[in-house]
Design an enzyme around this catalytic site. Structure first.
Site, PDB file in Angstrom:
ATOM      1  CD  GLU A 173      -3.111  -1.072   2.119  1.00  8.17           C
ATOM      2  OE1 GLU A 173      -3.037  -0.278   3.070  1.00  8.17           O
ATOM      3  OE2 GLU A 173      -4.078  -1.848   1.944  1.00  8.17           O
ATOM      4  CD  GLU A 292      -3.745  -6.000   2.870  1.00 10.79           C
ATOM      5  OE1 GLU A 292      -4.613  -5.357   3.492  1.00 10.79           O
ATOM      6  OE2 GLU A 292      -2.523  -5.777   2.964  1.00 10.79           O
TER       7      GLU A 292
HETATM    8  O1  AHR Z   1      -5.206  -6.113   6.826  1.00 12.32           O
HETATM    9  C1  AHR Z   1      -5.106  -5.017   7.667  1.00 12.32           C
HETATM   10  C2  AHR Z   1      -4.395  -3.842   7.002  1.00 12.32           C
HETATM   11  O2  AHR Z   1      -5.167  -3.353   5.962  1.00 12.32           O
HETATM   12  C3  AHR Z   1      -3.075  -4.153   6.359  1.00 12.32           C
HETATM   13  O3  AHR Z   1      -2.012  -4.108   7.245  1.00 12.32           O
HETATM   14  C4  AHR Z   1      -2.939  -3.045   5.345  1.00 12.32           C
HETATM   15  O4  AHR Z   1      -2.190  -3.432   4.225  1.00 12.32           O
HETATM   16  C5  AHR Z   1      -4.368  -2.692   5.010  1.00 12.32           C
HETATM   17  O5  AHR Z   1      -4.591  -1.328   5.068  1.00 12.32           O
END
Ligand code: AHR
Length: 501
Positions: A173, A292
């Site tokens: 990110e 994610e």
């Molecule tokens: O999954 C939780 C968080 O969400 C992770 O650390 C990050 O990459 C995202 O913002």
């Protein structure tokens, strides 16, 4: 009762679903590692301190790969802290989650855990506070056989055989202002390309992912994708996307429609990738890694409100309702329906932190959340060929969406076993839905089984009370190549149709 139809034919193939679409993620965050998978002294702990009962729950999901060590945690992490004698490992502050990290679990322990859980380790390198050299050092430690400084260090740490890690994420990110070492697209694109080239010199067999946008609402999306790929297009194999669906407006119709934003996010990201491909006259087609994804909104920003610098505080322990599971199911279906371009995905996360698998604090029992079941169905029965089905459904309007289909569905054909699996969510809160599937193209001799999970909108599971789970439904009827089944209101469904070939 509304009626929806699906027409499908095994000849109309969209794409094969790779096993990597059912990956997951464990971060050094909250009780994911400590008091989650790792609990020395627990009655089920193995010789390395990992809980067998938690591992069994992970194995049931057949997760093929686990992303590690973060997440936001990765952007301030020194991997060297987590290798070598445990008593010499430093305790560090983790700025991302305002917690204390003991480093008692590091890369060798986690790699061993993955192996014992039948999963591959997918590693994220720190491109927040670190750069090309540290990424190469880590790769050298993990993948080179021996005879160099870091590979010999691994051998000295008792790991003779290289880990042979195939999948590597180039930072996490990096578009987000919350990220330690946040960068502009220009800065990150150059760094990702340089890191990728240097890493490939050490191990040409690795597969690399550049960090794409953290969600579709980032002001930099999709220019971020275009700029990063201008620099790194030929150097990486995947572009990542992240998204968490939430109930931001408090309107249930809006919440249940959220996967439509995922669908558009993927389509727009693909357009950005293909724009760069055209501009570069490249023969290569960029694939996406949705590394994610989940539903997450109740415990967002929780780290801002806890007592800082605790060890493994209970963070992001979202309790998933039936409504959350339905939204989760629509997101999973959306990923399947983009299997022509989304080739990897990681459910974020796996244990205790926004997770399908929970443990009670201080080594209490393990239990399964509502979202465990749609993921299990997808992972076990979704590895086939996604068909280009034509679905028609009644629709509704909500506060911010128009023409939301009540039915969300994906159809997966298994050529080898001649089985068809239809995954379906009924978004209606009040009405069952009659789903009619035209299966004439599959020939005769069909048999069908219908599994459904449903319940009150706000129902949740907990330790010793796992009422939200799939039940076998009676009433799926097959006649003249047509399957009819009744989907309960607000439900996750799987229809398994066996054909005689
Ligand atoms: O999954 C939780 C968080 O969400 C992770 O650390 C990050 O990459 C995202 O913002």
């Amino acid at each position: 009762m509304g009626k929806a139809t699906i027409h499908l034919d095994p000849a109309y193939k969209l794409a094969d679903v790779p096993k990597e679409l059912f990956g997951s993620f464990i971060e050094h965050l909250g009780r994911a590692v400590y008091d989650g998978i790792y609990c020395p002294g627990h009655q089920t702990a193995d010789g390395q301190g990992f809980r067998r009962d938690v591992r069994e729950a992970i194995q049931a999901l057949q997760v093929p790969l686990i992303r590690y060590p973060g997440g936001n945690f990765a952007s301030g992490y020194r991997w060297e802290d987590g290798v070598g004698p445990k008593e010499k490992r430093p305790v560090r502050p983790d700025g991302a989650w305002r917690s204390r990290e003991s480093n008692q679990v590091g890369l060798n322990e986690f790699a061993g855990f993955c192996q014992s859980a039948d999963a591959e380790l997918m590693m994220t390198v720190n491109l927040g506070t670190r750069g090309v050299q540290e990424a190469c050092d880590l790769l050298e430690y993990c993948n080179l056989p021996n005879g160099t400084y870091f590979s010999d260090m691994r051998v000295a740490h008792g790991v003779k055989k290289p880990h042979g890690i195939k999948y590597w994420c180039l930072g996490n990110e990096m578009d987000g202002p919350w990220q330690t070492g946040h960068k502009t697209a220009e800065e990150y694109g150059r760094l990702a390309a340089e890191t990728a080239r240097a890493m490939r010199k050490l191990d040409p067999s690795i597969r690399l992912t550049a960090a794409g946008s953290s969600n579709p609402y980032m002001p930099t999306f999709p220019q971020w994708e275009a700029t990063v790929l201008e620099h790194a297009y030929e150097d990486v194999d995947f572009l990542s996307l992240h998204q968490y669906l939430g109930n931001s407006t408090g309107d249930m119709g809006d919440f249940l429609a959220q996967s439509l934003t995922t669908d558009k996010f993927i389509t727009d990201a693909v357009a950005a990738c293909d724009f760069v491909q055209a501009k570069k006259r490249s023969k290569k087609r960029m694939m996406l890694s949705f590394d994610e994804w989940n539903v997450w909104y109740k415990t967002m920003d929780q780290e801002q409100h806890i007592q800082p610098w605790q060890f493994a505080p209970p963070l992001l322990e979202e309790r998933y309702t039936m409504a959350d599971a339905a939204v989760f199911g629509t997101m999973l279906i959306t990923l399947l329906n983009h299997a022509d371009r989304v080739k990897m995905a990681c459910l974020a996360q796996l244990v205790n932190v926004i997770a399908p698998i929970m443990t009670e604090p201080n080594g209490g029992p393990v239990w399964r959340q509502s979202i465990f079941w749609p993921f299990l169905h997808g992972s076990l029965y979704g590895r086939g060929t996604v068909l280009r089905a034509v679905a028609d459904s009644p629709k509704y309007d909500s506060k911010n969406f128009t023409d939301v289909p009540y039915l969300e569905s994906a159809c997966v054909w298994h050529e080898d076993t001649k089985e068809l699996d239809v995954f379906a969510v009924n978004r209606s809160l009040d009405d069952p839905m009659l789903l009619a599937c035209d299966l004439a193209a599959f020939g005769g001799g069909l048999t069908a089984e219908h599994l459904a999970m449903y319940g009150p909108v706000e129902a949740v599971n907990g330790p010793g009370q796992e009422a939200l789970k799939p039940r076998v439904m009676s009433g799926a009827a097959l006649k003249d190549g047509h399957l009819e089944a009744q989907l309960p209101p607000l439900s996750w469904n799987m229809l398994r149709v066996k054909t005689d070939g």
